[in-house]
Design an enzyme around this catalytic site. Structure first.
Site, PDB file in Angstrom:
ATOM      1  N   GLY A 244      22.031  -0.650  -4.863  1.00 53.02           N
ATOM      2  CA  GLY A 244      20.682  -0.568  -5.402  1.00 53.02           C
ATOM      3  C   GLY A 244      20.640  -1.268  -6.744  1.00 53.02           C
ATOM      4  O   GLY A 244      21.672  -1.681  -7.285  1.00 53.02           O
TER       5      GLY A 244
ATOM      6  N   SER B  64      20.216  -1.968 -10.810  1.00 56.50           N
ATOM      7  CA  SER B  64      20.694  -1.285 -12.005  1.00 56.50           C
ATOM      8  C   SER B  64      19.640  -0.258 -12.423  1.00 56.50           C
ATOM      9  O   SER B  64      18.446  -0.565 -12.467  1.00 56.50           O
ATOM     10  CB  SER B  64      20.902  -2.304 -13.136  1.00 56.50           C
ATOM     11  OG  SER B  64      21.310  -1.661 -14.315  1.00 56.50           O
ATOM     12  N   GLY B  65      20.072   0.966 -12.682  1.00 53.89           N
ATOM     13  CA  GLY B  65      19.134   2.015 -13.061  1.00 53.89           C
ATOM     14  C   GLY B  65      18.518   2.748 -11.891  1.00 53.89           C
ATOM     15  O   GLY B  65      17.683   3.639 -12.070  1.00 53.89           O
TER      16      GLY B  65
ATOM     17  N   GLY C  11      20.014   4.784  -9.904  1.00 53.22           N
ATOM     18  CA  GLY C  11      20.582   6.122  -9.774  1.00 53.22           C
ATOM     19  C   GLY C  11      21.850   6.173  -8.945  1.00 53.22           C
ATOM     20  O   GLY C  11      22.327   7.265  -8.614  1.00 53.22           O
TER      21      GLY C  11
ATOM     22  N   SER D 284      26.031  -4.645  -5.884  1.00 61.27           N
ATOM     23  CA  SER D 284      26.377  -5.443  -4.691  1.00 61.27           C
ATOM     24  C   SER D 284      25.117  -6.036  -4.062  1.00 61.27           C
ATOM     25  O   SER D 284      24.704  -5.624  -2.985  1.00 61.27           O
ATOM     26  CB  SER D 284      27.168  -4.613  -3.678  1.00 61.27           C
ATOM     27  OG  SER D 284      26.629  -3.328  -3.476  1.00 61.27           O
TER      28      SER D 284
END
EC number: 2.7.1.25
Length: 201
Positions: free
Chosen positions: A35, A37-38, A40, A109
């Site tokens: 997912g 950045s940020g 979770g 990724s």
């Protein structure tokens, strides 16, 4: 190591992955959190590891920032370096799966091909792709490391979601709404692990 080096021969071990799993009391798998950045990823992966630890499950969490302090400290953020970063982590995760551990990896990724590369290395049935789907606006509002602010200001190049593409999974084993409470997301993951007979506790 060159792939064509005929002097390097695979050495089989007397203790099999199946025997290690029997010893641990659960299957060895990797949950690959992906997912923005940020989104979770690390928070949810950490919450799941804590829950599994309380259940007596043998785990290890590989975090994107942490591996760049050691295993991947020589790599930058070019496409080639990012691919090598994921390849190395995939190899380590695979070894841990063969050791019978439930491995949690938290990495942006961003490219499907690299996630598929790890899936093929680990093997079907032992790779669980976990898409932590959080809107870019929410990730930017969270911005726990101040990276989005730097990227918007042009101080950080090749930042995923801003000037570098993120390819969302098309068929992840589980799709999490990153705006939900962490406890809810952890429970969804525990349910998945039980449904797939990976853990029994």
């Amino acid at each position: 190591m060159a792939l064509h080096d005929e002097n390097v021969v695979w050495h089989s071990h007397p203790v099999t992955p199946q025997q290690r799993e029997q010893h641990h009391g659960h299957r060895g798998v990797v949950l690959w959190f992906t997912g923005l950045s940020g989104s979770g990823k690390s928070t949810v992966a950490g919450g799941l590891e804590e829950a599994l630890h309380k259940l007596g499950v043998s785990t290890y969490l590989l975090d994107g920032d942490n591996v760049r302090h050691g295993l991947c400290s020589d790599l930058g953020f070019s496409d080639a370096d990012r691919k090598e970063n994921i390849r190395r982590v995939g190899e380590v995760a695979n070894l841990m799966v063969e050791a019978g551990l439930v491995v949690l990896t938290a990495f942006i990724s961003p490219h499907r091909a690299e996630r598929q590369m790890v899936r093929e290395r680990v093997g079907e049935g032992r790779f669980i792709e976990v898409f932590v789907d959080t809107p870019l606006a929410i990730c930017e509002a969270r911005d726990p490391k101040g990276l989005y602010k730097k990227a918007r200001a042009g101080e950080l190049r090749n930042f995923t979601g801003i000037d570098s593409v993120y390819e969302a999974p098309e068929s992840a084993e589980i799709h999490l709404n990153g705006e939900q409470l962490v406890t809810n997301l952890v429970q969804q993951l525990l349910d998945l692990l039980r449904q797939n007979d990976i853990i029994r506790s």
